[in-house]
Design an enzyme around this catalytic site. Sequence first.
Site, PDB file in Angstrom:
ATOM      1  N   ASP A  89       0.865  -1.172   0.000  1.00  8.80           N
ATOM      2  CA  ASP A  89       0.000   0.000   0.000  1.00  8.80           C
ATOM      3  C   ASP A  89       0.909   1.232   0.000  1.00  8.80           C
ATOM      4  O   ASP A  89       1.987   1.216   0.587  1.00  8.80           O
ATOM      5  CB  ASP A  89      -0.900  -0.030   1.239  1.00  8.80           C
ATOM      6  CG  ASP A  89      -2.034   0.974   1.159  1.00  8.80           C
ATOM      7  OD1 ASP A  89      -2.078   1.740   0.181  1.00  8.80           O
ATOM      8  OD2 ASP A  89      -2.860   0.990   2.078  1.00  8.80           O
ATOM      9  N   ASP A 271      -8.549  -6.794   0.345  1.00 10.72           N
ATOM     10  CA  ASP A 271      -7.699  -6.904   1.539  1.00 10.72           C
ATOM     11  C   ASP A 271      -8.468  -6.321   2.706  1.00 10.72           C
ATOM     12  O   ASP A 271      -9.318  -5.436   2.529  1.00 10.72           O
ATOM     13  CB  ASP A 271      -6.383  -6.134   1.362  1.00 10.72           C
ATOM     14  CG  ASP A 271      -6.560  -4.648   1.629  1.00 10.72           C
ATOM     15  OD1 ASP A 271      -6.231  -4.200   2.751  1.00 10.72           O
ATOM     16  OD2 ASP A 271      -7.042  -3.927   0.743  1.00 10.72           O
ATOM     17  N   CYS A 309     -14.960 -26.869   8.579  1.00  9.90           N
ATOM     18  CA  CYS A 309     -13.636 -26.338   8.210  1.00  9.90           C
ATOM     19  C   CYS A 309     -12.565 -27.401   8.404  1.00  9.90           C
ATOM     20  O   CYS A 309     -12.591 -28.155   9.391  1.00  9.90           O
ATOM     21  CB  CYS A 309     -13.330 -25.108   9.069  1.00  9.90           C
ATOM     22  SG  CYS A 309     -11.712 -24.366   8.740  1.00  9.90           S
ATOM     23  N   CYS A 311      -9.188 -26.511   8.358  1.00 12.74           N
ATOM     24  CA  CYS A 311      -7.932 -25.792   8.610  1.00 12.74           C
ATOM     25  C   CYS A 311      -7.139 -26.527   9.687  1.00 12.74           C
ATOM     26  O   CYS A 311      -7.682 -27.373  10.409  1.00 12.74           O
ATOM     27  CB  CYS A 311      -8.210 -24.346   9.025  1.00 12.74           C
ATOM     28  SG  CYS A 311      -8.752 -24.131  10.734  1.00 12.74           S
ATOM     29  N   CYS A 314      -8.896 -26.323  13.157  1.00 12.77           N
ATOM     30  CA  CYS A 314     -10.121 -27.119  13.311  1.00 12.77           C
ATOM     31  C   CYS A 314      -9.832 -28.619  13.276  1.00 12.77           C
ATOM     32  O   CYS A 314     -10.614 -29.414  13.822  1.00 12.77           O
ATOM     33  CB  CYS A 314     -11.130 -26.742  12.232  1.00 12.77           C
ATOM     34  SG  CYS A 314     -11.861 -25.101  12.500  1.00 12.77           S
ATOM     35  N   HIS A 340      -7.178 -19.663  11.799  1.00  6.39           N
ATOM     36  CA  HIS A 340      -8.489 -20.119  11.310  1.00  6.39           C
ATOM     37  C   HIS A 340      -9.141 -19.076  10.406  1.00  6.39           C
ATOM     38  O   HIS A 340      -9.643 -19.404   9.322  1.00  6.39           O
ATOM     39  CB  HIS A 340      -9.419 -20.432  12.486  1.00  6.39           C
ATOM     40  CG  HIS A 340     -10.842 -20.605  12.056  1.00  6.39           C
ATOM     41  ND1 HIS A 340     -11.324 -21.785  11.513  1.00  6.39           N
ATOM     42  CD2 HIS A 340     -11.887 -19.724  12.030  1.00  6.39           C
ATOM     43  CE1 HIS A 340     -12.600 -21.625  11.179  1.00  6.39           C
ATOM     44  NE2 HIS A 340     -12.969 -20.385  11.486  1.00  6.39           N
TER      45      HIS A 340
END
Length: 376
Positions: A89, A271, A309, A311, A314, A340
């Site tokens: 940015d 973003d 989920c 991930c 999880c 997560h």
Amino acid sequence: MYKCIRTEGRARRGEITTPHGTIQTPAFMNVATCGAIKGAVSALDLKELRCQVQLCNTYHLHLRPGNETVKRLGGLHRFTRWDAPILTDSGGFQVFSLAKLRNIKEEGVYFASHIDGHRIFMGPEESMQIQSDLGSTIAMAFDECIENPAEYGYTRQSCDRTYRWLCRCQKKMQELNAREGTINPRQMLFGINQGATYDDLRVEHMQKIRELDLDGYAIGGLAVGETAEEMYHIIDVVQEHMPADKPRYLMGVGTPVNILEAVYRGIDLFDCVMPTRNARHANVFTWSGRRNMMNEKYKLDEEPIDTECDCPVCRNFTRAYIRHLFKSGEMLAMRLCVMHNIYFYNTLLMKIREALEQASFESFYQKYRSVLDKRI
């Protein structure tokens, strides 16, 4: 270079070819402001969390450790150990949001550091120099971020100044990319559309900046206090004037539903600090809605954060354990929830891409637009 693979309505499934790899779009860019994701998540973790792009900030890295230092250490990719695309940015938003004292002039902005108050000047050339030193894949043009609501006359003046600054950014980047010793001589430049919530100013500004034939275009100045419906309206107004053969980036947005609605309207890149910031305060996103891990009802709950989920969090930890970590003040609680939420956001965009490939995005959109922001 942007390639549109297929469309469904205004939604686009595409690819952006960059010097550091190909970005599959729509995509979420994960915010690593100072070169790291807040919540003790490193670049080595990000690949497992389905990240494609890391977003770092020019203003913060200029102050600490200094762009010259990062350049001496080989640029952001080598410094952070992230080998995929990085977007920086420009610092414009931070200058206008963090600096208590600032003086905007045609040459740029004079302001006080939010760290120690020392005086700093940043203009288009300075922002481009810093981003060149950082060696990012994509550099954002330096623009003026104005408050919302904003007075019409000042907004017009600001748009004109932002356009002049963009022309200077483009000229400076061409010069820097041609220099010997530049870390990334193929650095890409994205311009930013401004105009507050005024339709005519937004369209006029977009029509002007698209003539510069930049590598991509962003819609800035949203998610700063206006309603979601106002934001969606501005996207509707602007997107039809954005080049079809260039990436479209909606800056600083947002919730999962904001992203779903913006993809529906033709946006490619996003973003936001929301997934990591919320996670550090025990608020997690799931396929059934938002969950507060501090709730008493999770004290003996042996289910994962989200039963849908897969991930790393999880797969291995329970709601009861994560709640205990927060109650005990353990840093691991923040790390697990940040991991997560990052995975959830990147998986959401992956599923959107899959739906677009299968011509089923409309049904995906209708199914999840009323679910994802629901409080459990």
